[in-house]
Design a protein around this motif. Structure first.
Motif, PDB file in Angstrom:
ATOM      1  N   ALA A   1       0.936  -0.719   0.113  1.00 19.57           N
ATOM      2  CA  ALA A   1       0.347  -0.053  -0.014  1.00 19.57           C
ATOM      3  C   ALA A   1       0.563   0.882  -0.258  1.00 19.57           C
ATOM      4  O   ALA A   1       0.236   2.576  -0.891  1.00 19.57           O
ATOM      5  CB  ALA A   1      -0.796  -0.111   1.358  1.00 19.57           C
ATOM      6  N   GLN A   2       2.375   1.386   0.740  1.00 19.48           N
ATOM      7  CA  GLN A   2       2.693   2.958   0.953  1.00 19.48           C
ATOM      8  C   GLN A   2       4.560   2.400   0.059  1.00 19.48           C
ATOM      9  O   GLN A   2       5.372   2.161   0.492  1.00 19.48           O
ATOM     10  CB  GLN A   2       2.742   2.740   1.681  1.00 19.48           C
ATOM     11  N   GLU A   3       3.911   1.631  -1.116  1.00 24.55           N
ATOM     12  CA  GLU A   3       5.498   1.188  -1.824  1.00 24.55           C
ATOM     13  C   GLU A   3       6.241   2.178  -2.659  1.00 24.55           C
ATOM     14  O   GLU A   3       6.931   2.493  -2.432  1.00 24.55           O
ATOM     15  CB  GLU A   3       5.204  -0.068  -3.455  1.00 24.55           C
ATOM     16  N   SER A   4       5.184   3.447  -2.923  1.00 25.53           N
ATOM     17  CA  SER A   4       5.719   4.597  -3.948  1.00 25.53           C
ATOM     18  C   SER A   4       6.715   5.297  -2.610  1.00 25.53           C
ATOM     19  O   SER A   4       7.709   5.572  -2.998  1.00 25.53           O
ATOM     20  CB  SER A   4       5.059   5.107  -4.022  1.00 25.53           C
ATOM     21  N   THR A   5       6.632   4.604  -1.282  1.00 26.25           N
ATOM     22  CA  THR A   5       7.104   5.780  -0.441  1.00 26.25           C
ATOM     23  C   THR A   5       9.210   5.642  -0.162  1.00 26.25           C
ATOM     24  O   THR A   5       9.851   5.783   0.023  1.00 26.25           O
ATOM     25  CB  THR A   5       6.566   6.046   0.699  1.00 26.25           C
ATOM     26  N   ASN A   6       9.159   4.082   0.353  1.00 27.45           N
ATOM     27  CA  ASN A   6      10.165   3.575   0.405  1.00 27.45           C
ATOM     28  C   ASN A   6      10.797   2.147   0.102  1.00 27.45           C
ATOM     29  O   ASN A   6       9.985   1.124   0.715  1.00 27.45           O
ATOM     30  CB  ASN A   6      10.850   3.544   2.122  1.00 27.45           C
ATOM     31  N   GLY A   7      11.277   2.000  -0.757  1.00 30.48           N
ATOM     32  CA  GLY A   7      12.072   0.169  -1.360  1.00 30.48           C
ATOM     33  C   GLY A   7      12.714  -0.215  -0.338  1.00 30.48           C
ATOM     34  O   GLY A   7      13.139  -1.271  -0.228  1.00 30.48           O
ATOM     35  N   LYS A   8      13.239   0.703   0.414  1.00 29.59           N
ATOM     36  CA  LYS A   8      14.120   0.156   1.395  1.00 29.59           C
ATOM     37  C   LYS A   8      13.315  -1.020   2.934  1.00 29.59           C
ATOM     38  O   LYS A   8      13.850  -2.102   3.591  1.00 29.59           O
ATOM     39  CB  LYS A   8      14.780   1.127   2.936  1.00 29.59           C
ATOM     40  N   PHE A   9      12.103  -0.638   2.677  1.00 30.88           N
ATOM     41  CA  PHE A   9      11.238  -2.166   3.727  1.00 30.88           C
ATOM     42  C   PHE A   9      11.652  -3.243   3.530  1.00 30.88           C
ATOM     43  O   PHE A   9      10.845  -3.809   4.188  1.00 30.88           O
ATOM     44  CB  PHE A   9       9.328  -0.772   3.737  1.00 30.88           C
ATOM     45  N   SER A  10      11.938  -3.547   2.104  1.00 38.50           N
ATOM     46  CA  SER A  10      11.880  -4.654   2.197  1.00 38.50           C
ATOM     47  C   SER A  10      12.771  -5.763   2.674  1.00 38.50           C
ATOM     48  O   SER A  10      12.631  -6.621   2.327  1.00 38.50           O
ATOM     49  CB  SER A  10      11.954  -5.034   0.508  1.00 38.50           C
ATOM     50  N   LEU A  11      13.934  -4.882   3.577  1.00 39.66           N
ATOM     51  CA  LEU A  11      14.616  -5.511   3.990  1.00 39.66           C
ATOM     52  C   LEU A  11      13.806  -6.156   5.341  1.00 39.66           C
ATOM     53  O   LEU A  11      14.734  -7.013   6.249  1.00 39.66           O
ATOM     54  CB  LEU A  11      15.432  -4.333   4.790  1.00 39.66           C
TER      55      LEU A  11
END
Lengths: 328, 511
Positions: free
Chosen positions: B105-115
């Motif tokens: 839902a908030q992918e656009s904000t930060n790709g770092k969350f995939s960690l």
């Protein structure tokens, strides 16, 4: 004679630890910390734990020192300003520390002294060596190696070692998580510095050979994956400082391959052995020696890569100008 | 313990999540999420198989490397361990699903969350390893794995306050680990073994043992945020991302409690004193009152929930005084021991489900409103009925109203209190419930109050709300199998049945 040396080391270590805490400026703290690490390494030598000594010297005095110096350089613009302000405040008001309430600090200090005394008594009262040295000695011929420490680390308690190698990787991920990821970028070569160039040319092969020697020697004496990995990691840091950023120019998959090959190969081997009916990390006795050597080599590669990556990420993080701004 | 049937499941339960986490590192952000979610489902499936296996075979072991203790390490999967593994899997799979939709839902904000995905799988492996471990030093290693992953997850949001809170968390965690390691060194030095089973047999009372018990208990108290070492918990848990807060509160702090329970019951029984039990119970009692009161006084939703964790963890500490017999009491006649320690296990499960749901609901509200001031709950009932219901149900379980899991845990605890005659704990349990009711009803009152001004309100995916509601319902559903589950726990060869003979008052002071 040895009693004198031991007492000298004990006094030196405690004195340096205190100095490290009490030093006025951060730069002093860092350099005293180097010395403290070396004193500790010498203490380990006196205690007969050569492998711990090598790792202590390499990690505490070498790797941590590099990280500290790097951090110090990043903070120095901010800190020096703050320190000037502090000194300006401090001079007219010499007792700025005493403004804090004295009672909690006194209670804390007293508590710590009491804790130290009680723990000294507990250590003193510990019954004499009932360790597992005898059992280890008996089982040593079945382990595939000749050095008891290596046998414990890579065979008897391989599970712990595997998890600990994983912890290094997780530490790197933690640095990524804290903000080191976005600035991971390719950086071009910096200007050639003839002295640095000679240092790199001279030290790279020596470090590599010494690491490889420790790795192989771990079979029969103090050494093994951890000291070897730290020495190889030093090569990576040296090359990075010399403008040859090894980890950022290789493809992404290769970087992650060398970062994860240590713990990854270890557990894959464990699972493979499990499919033959044995338990996790149960080597067939005939192949134990060679398997341990391969596992150690992979582990050393990953440790070296992880240490280099930790340094280069922190180092590059600070080179990003807007990053420094946001930290202030 | 060597004679128990062997199984390869314990090794796979630790190895597989780590292997998948390592694999996920090779992918970019989207692939990491796919691999991570698949890994979570796979690990949860394994946990289910493990549960069935223990239900059928009883406790099983896995001798790592084929080296028997004291030389090697042994993984032991008994009913207590497998109940904790199962709880982690159930709560973990819901949090994974929530995280999947939450990050999308908030992918656009930060790709770092995939960690999040590799770190969460490493953390999961660490938790499984902790529950399975039967070795003092190996427990330390699993604590390290859990600690470093938990801190990394806590700072993942990248905000300044979460970095501060994370640093504080790291320092507290390291202090706890070092204290624990010091105790382990003393024990190893004096006995030459690290295996919990062997230690339980050969450990002798004495100054060294008592001091080791003290530092180990101190270290674990710091780790589980037991009063007065709870200071790090509220900032760290409240400033993290929603799925991470849920993981930290529901699962991570329970690991330290699990070790504490095991070590007190299996290893240090000989050195425990009645007074020591009362002291740790007192810490728990103060935590219940203080944490609930603090939660009541907060103005931010996530801080309310985080302080509530401090209080709910206090109940866990309050089972220890009931387990240690007063001078002159014979173990055979002490029929409250079993209700007391199973109350602890139920409290862990009820809190895990309720608190995970609560934190996920808070994440949903922040997503909708952009902040978590408690005023943001206004008119929630008409805007997001499902989330309101999740908060209500989870809150009821936290208060301990029937027929929730929280009620069951507190009822068993009260039963233990009355049967043991240690009546002074009863008012604490009741006061804690009243204070909890205070902040839960305050939140619910706000949810039904009309909105004051037209705040911007972003729609939140329904899937997120469903997950939070399911977790809240889970805290009720765990009551149904209660009787079977308690029987299952007590049937253990290694823990439940032996607890009565182990904790007989201790050698100090009583005799």
């Amino acid at each position: 004679m040895s009693v004198l040396i031991d007492s000298l080391l004990a006094i030196l270590a405690i004195y340096l630890a205190l100095q490290c805490l009490l030093a006025q400026r951060l730069i002093q703290t860092v350099f005293i910390f180097f010395a403290f690490g070396l004193a500790l390494a010498l203490t380990w030598v006196r205690l007969g734990a050569i492998d711990v000594a090598i790792t202590e010297a390499a990690i505490a005095a070498g790797f941590m020192g590099v990280l500290f110096l790097d951090a110090l350089r990043d903070f120095s613009p901010a800190v020096s300003k703050k320190q000037q302000n502090l000194e300006a405040v401090r001079n007219p008001l010499p007792g700025n520390d005493t403004k804090r309430p004295i009672l909690p600090r006194l209670a804390l200090g007293l508590g710590l002294v009491l804790f130290l005394l009680i723990s000294l008594e507990a250590v003193w009262n510990t019954p004499e060596g009932k360790g597992l040295t005898v059992v280890t000695g008996v089982m040593l011929p079945d382990s595939g190696v000749e050095h008891p420490v290596t046998a414990v680390l890579l065979n008897f308690r391989a599970y712990d070692t595997w998890l600990e190698i994983g912890v290094i990787l997780m530490g790197l991920l933690a640095i990524f998580a804290a903000g080191g990821k976005e600035v991971y970028r390719k950086s071009g070569m910096t200007a050639e510095d003839p002295v640095l160039r000679q240092v790199i040319l001279f030290f790279t092969p020596i470090l590599f050979l010494f690491g490889a020697f420790l790795l192989y020697f771990g079979k029969s004496g103090p050494g093994g994956a951890f000291p070897a990995g730290v020495l190889w990691g030093a090569i990576g840091i040296l090359l990075h400082l010399g403008g040859r950023p090894v980890l950022t120019v290789i493809p992404r998959w290769l970087l992650y391959l060398i970062l994860t090959i240590g713990p990854g190969f270890f557990i894959l081997l464990g699972f493979l052995l499990m499919t033959t009916g044995s338990t996790l990390f149960e080597y067939p006795p005939a192949y134990a020696g060679i398997l341990i050597l391969i596992v150690e080599t992979m582990a050393a590669i990953s440790i070296a890569a992880a240490l280099t990556a930790i340094f280069t990420n922190l180092n590059q993080m600070s080179e990003e100008p807007d990053k420094i701004e946001s930290n202030n | 313990m060597i004679n128990l049937p062997t199984s390869s499941l314990p090794a796979i339960l630790v190895g597989l999540p780590i292997l998948v986490a390592t694999l996920s590192l090779f992918f970019r952000s989207r692939g990491k999420a796919v691999v991570g979610l698949l890994g979570s489902l796979l690990t949860a499936g394994l946990a289910l198989i493990a549960f069935v296996e223990v239900a059928q075979l009883g406790s099983v072991i896995h001798i790592l490397g084929g080296w028997e203790p004291p030389l090697g390490i042994l993984l032991r999967m008994d009913p207590l361990a497998v109940v904790f593994i199962g709880m982690t899997a159930l709560v973990g799979v819901f949090i994974s699903l929530f995280a999947w939709w939450y990050f999308r839902a908030q992918e656009s904000t930060n790709g770092k969350f995939s960690l999040f995905w590799p770190l969460w799988l490493f953390l999961w492996a660490g938790l499984n390893g902790l529950f399975l471990s039967n070795d003092l030093f190996n427990l330390f290693v699993t604590i390290e794995v859990i600690g470093i992953c938990a801190v990394a997850l806590a700072v993942l949001s990248g905000k300044t306050d979460s970095l501060f809170a994370g640093l504080r968390y790291l320092l507290a965690a390291i202090t706890g680990s070092m204290a624990y390691l010091f105790g382990v060194a003393l024990i190893y030095g004096s006995t030459g073994t690290l295996d919990l089973g062997l230690l339980g047999q050969i450990l002798e009372p004495g100054k060294t043992t008592t001091f080791a018990l003290l530092v180990i208990t101190f270290g674990l108290m710091v780790k589980m945020a037991g009063f007065p070492f709870h200071f790090w918990l509220p900032p760290a848990h409240s400033s993290a991302l929603a799925p991470v807060s849920a993981l930290l509160s529901a699962l991570v702090v329970k690991g330290a409690f699990y070790i504490l329970l095991r070590l007190w019951a299996e290893v240090f029984g000989i050195s425990l004193t009645y007074a020591g039990g009362q002291l740790i119970g007192l810490a728990g009692a103060v935590a219940v009152i203080w944490g609930s009161w603090q939660a009541f006084m907060q103005t931010n939703l996530k801080l309310i929930i985080a302080h509530s964790s401090v209080a709910q963890l206090g109940y866990l500490l309050m089972i220890f005084p009931l387990l240690i017999l007063a001078p002159g009491v014979v173990a055979g006649s002490a029929d409250w021991l079993s209700p007391a320690w199973t109350a602890g296990v139920y409290q862990v499960m009820a809190h895990a489900f309720a608190k995970a749901s609560f934190f996920l609901s808070a994440g949903i509200i922040i997503m909708a409103q952009g902040h978590d001031h408690k005023g943001s709950l206004r008119d929630l009932a008409s805007r997001m009925p499902m989330t309101t219901m999740a908060i209500g149900i989870a809150g009821v379980s936290l208060i301990g109203l029937p027929p929730s899991g929280g009620f069951f845990a507190k009822w068993m605890l009260l039963k233990g209190v009355f049967l043991s005659g240690q009546l002074w704990w009863a008012p604490v349990i009741l006061t804690g419930s009243f204070l909890t009711a205070g902040y839960v009803f305050m939140l619910l009152r706000l949810a039904f109050a009309p909105a004051r001004d037209q705040e911007p309100f972003r729609p939140v995916p329904h899937s997120l709300q469903v997950v939070a509601l399911l977790l809240a319902l889970g805290s009720f559903l765990i009551v149904f199998p209660a009787e079977n589950l308690i029987q299952f726990l007590e049937s253990s060869e290694t823990f439940g049945s032996g607890i009565e003979s182990i904790m007989e008052g201790g050698a100090y002071g009583n005799n």
